[in-house]
Design a protein around this motif. Structure first.
Motif, PDB file in Angstrom:
ATOM      1  N   LEU A 135      36.598  -0.594  -4.996  1.00  0.00           N
ATOM      2  CA  LEU A 135      36.057  -0.624  -3.644  1.00  0.00           C
ATOM      3  C   LEU A 135      35.227  -1.879  -3.462  1.00  0.00           C
ATOM      4  O   LEU A 135      34.751  -2.472  -4.424  1.00  0.00           O
ATOM      5  N   TYR A 136      35.066  -2.282  -2.197  1.00  0.00           N
ATOM      6  CA  TYR A 136      34.180  -3.394  -1.886  1.00  0.00           C
ATOM      7  C   TYR A 136      33.642  -3.208  -0.473  1.00  0.00           C
ATOM      8  O   TYR A 136      34.176  -2.423   0.322  1.00  0.00           O
ATOM      9  N   GLU A 137      32.582  -3.941  -0.157  1.00  0.00           N
ATOM     10  CA  GLU A 137      31.994  -3.913   1.182  1.00  0.00           C
ATOM     11  C   GLU A 137      31.382  -5.278   1.478  1.00  0.00           C
ATOM     12  O   GLU A 137      30.743  -5.886   0.616  1.00  0.00           O
ATOM     13  N   LEU A 138      31.595  -5.771   2.705  1.00  0.00           N
ATOM     14  CA  LEU A 138      31.058  -7.026   3.185  1.00  0.00           C
ATOM     15  C   LEU A 138      30.358  -6.779   4.510  1.00  0.00           C
ATOM     16  O   LEU A 138      30.867  -6.021   5.341  1.00  0.00           O
ATOM     17  N   GLY A 139      29.192  -7.417   4.710  1.00  0.00           N
ATOM     18  CA  GLY A 139      28.543  -7.158   5.982  1.00  0.00           C
ATOM     19  C   GLY A 139      27.289  -7.979   6.206  1.00  0.00           C
ATOM     20  O   GLY A 139      26.985  -8.933   5.480  1.00  0.00           O
ATOM     21  N   ILE A 140      26.572  -7.592   7.256  1.00  0.00           N
ATOM     22  CA  ILE A 140      25.326  -8.227   7.650  1.00  0.00           C
ATOM     23  C   ILE A 140      24.222  -7.179   7.628  1.00  0.00           C
ATOM     24  O   ILE A 140      24.489  -5.968   7.644  1.00  0.00           O
ATOM     25  N   GLY A 141      22.964  -7.650   7.597  1.00  0.00           N
ATOM     26  CA  GLY A 141      21.859  -6.715   7.570  1.00  0.00           C
ATOM     27  C   GLY A 141      20.580  -7.338   8.088  1.00  0.00           C
ATOM     28  O   GLY A 141      20.524  -8.540   8.415  1.00  0.00           O
ATOM     29  N   TYR A 142      19.537  -6.508   8.139  1.00  0.00           N
ATOM     30  CA  TYR A 142      18.233  -6.971   8.601  1.00  0.00           C
ATOM     31  C   TYR A 142      17.148  -6.258   7.813  1.00  0.00           C
ATOM     32  O   TYR A 142      17.224  -5.052   7.592  1.00  0.00           O
ATOM     33  N   ARG A 143      16.129  -7.025   7.380  1.00  0.00           N
ATOM     34  CA  ARG A 143      15.001  -6.481   6.629  1.00  0.00           C
ATOM     35  C   ARG A 143      13.792  -6.327   7.548  1.00  0.00           C
ATOM     36  O   ARG A 143      13.342  -7.294   8.167  1.00  0.00           O
ATOM     37  N   HIS A 144      13.282  -5.109   7.619  1.00  0.00           N
ATOM     38  CA  HIS A 144      12.142  -4.785   8.490  1.00  0.00           C
ATOM     39  C   HIS A 144      10.975  -4.319   7.630  1.00  0.00           C
ATOM     40  O   HIS A 144      11.102  -3.365   6.864  1.00  0.00           O
ATOM     41  N   GLN A 145       9.841  -4.999   7.767  1.00  0.00           N
ATOM     42  CA  GLN A 145       8.683  -4.665   6.943  1.00  0.00           C
ATOM     43  C   GLN A 145       7.920  -3.471   7.509  1.00  0.00           C
ATOM     44  O   GLN A 145       7.730  -3.347   8.718  1.00  0.00           O
TER      45      GLN A 145
END
Length: 204
Positions: A135-145
């Motif tokens: 399996l694999y996964e590719l994507g975008i994300g955001y870090r919220h403090q």
């Protein structure tokens, strides 16, 4: 119908993602040392591919949880490994994915976007030849403090792919209904995954 739903889901998440970017805080963090995540994921399956001779009626949804340990190699790049459990709907299967991941954080702000890639192998929860595979996964994300400076949330949106073997104990094609045997086939289960992760940093 399914493709329209997927496009709307992706468009909505991208709008929220870009909105977060415009309101991101300017506090700078070091991006050093280890960090750990505990994440929950919901997946919406795209068109499933199989060589089974009868038409399948799959349920597109899946749920998963995963824990990871990660370390920053430099200011922007981190690598890590994780272990989780995924529950797929029809055809039902439960797997234990063991993965490695890489994230690239684009900014120095505590609240910053990132891109990620992860891949590995899913194991079946019972000793059998089915429900295992890459399996694999590719994507975008955001870090919220969060309020405590070592704690964050990660929001991830990605394309996931899982290929496995499956079998049914049923009658063979073009035979009597009483002629039962194991019918092996493969499944490809692409999906759009949305994950929410709790992120704890050992060094701020």
């Amino acid at each position: 119908m399914k493709s329209n739903f997927t496009c709307k889901l992706i468009a909505t998440c991208l709008v929220l993602f870009l909105a977060q970017l415009s309101f991101g805080q300017s506090r700078i963090i070091r991006n050093r040392g280890f960090y750990y995540t505990l994440e929950g994921t919901i997946g919406y399956g795209l068109e499933m591919k199989t060589d089974y001779y009868n038409e399948l009626s799959p349920n597109p949804f899946s749920l998963g949880v995963k824990a990871t340990a990660n370390i920053f190699l430099n200011y922007h790049l981190s690598v890590g490994t994780g272990l989780g459990i995924n529950q797929y709907s029809a055809p039902a299967m439960t797997t234990l994915p063991l993965t490695v991941n890489m994230k690239y954080f684009t900014g120095k702000a505590a609240e910053s976007p990132f891109v990620y890639a992860e891949g590995g192998y899913s194991f079946r929860t019972e000793a059998d030849q089915q429900h295992k595979g890459p399996l694999y996964e590719l994507g975008i994300g955001y870090r919220h403090q969060l309020q405590r400076r070592h704690n964050f949330f990660l929001f991830k949106l990605g394309y996931s792919y899982f290929k496995t073997n499956h079998w049914l104990y049923t009658n063979k094609p073009n035979t009597l209904n009483s002629d039962f045997d194991m019918q092996w086939y493969y499944l490809e289960r692409p999906s759009v995954n949305f994950s929410v992760c709790f992120y704890h940093s050992s060094r701020y």
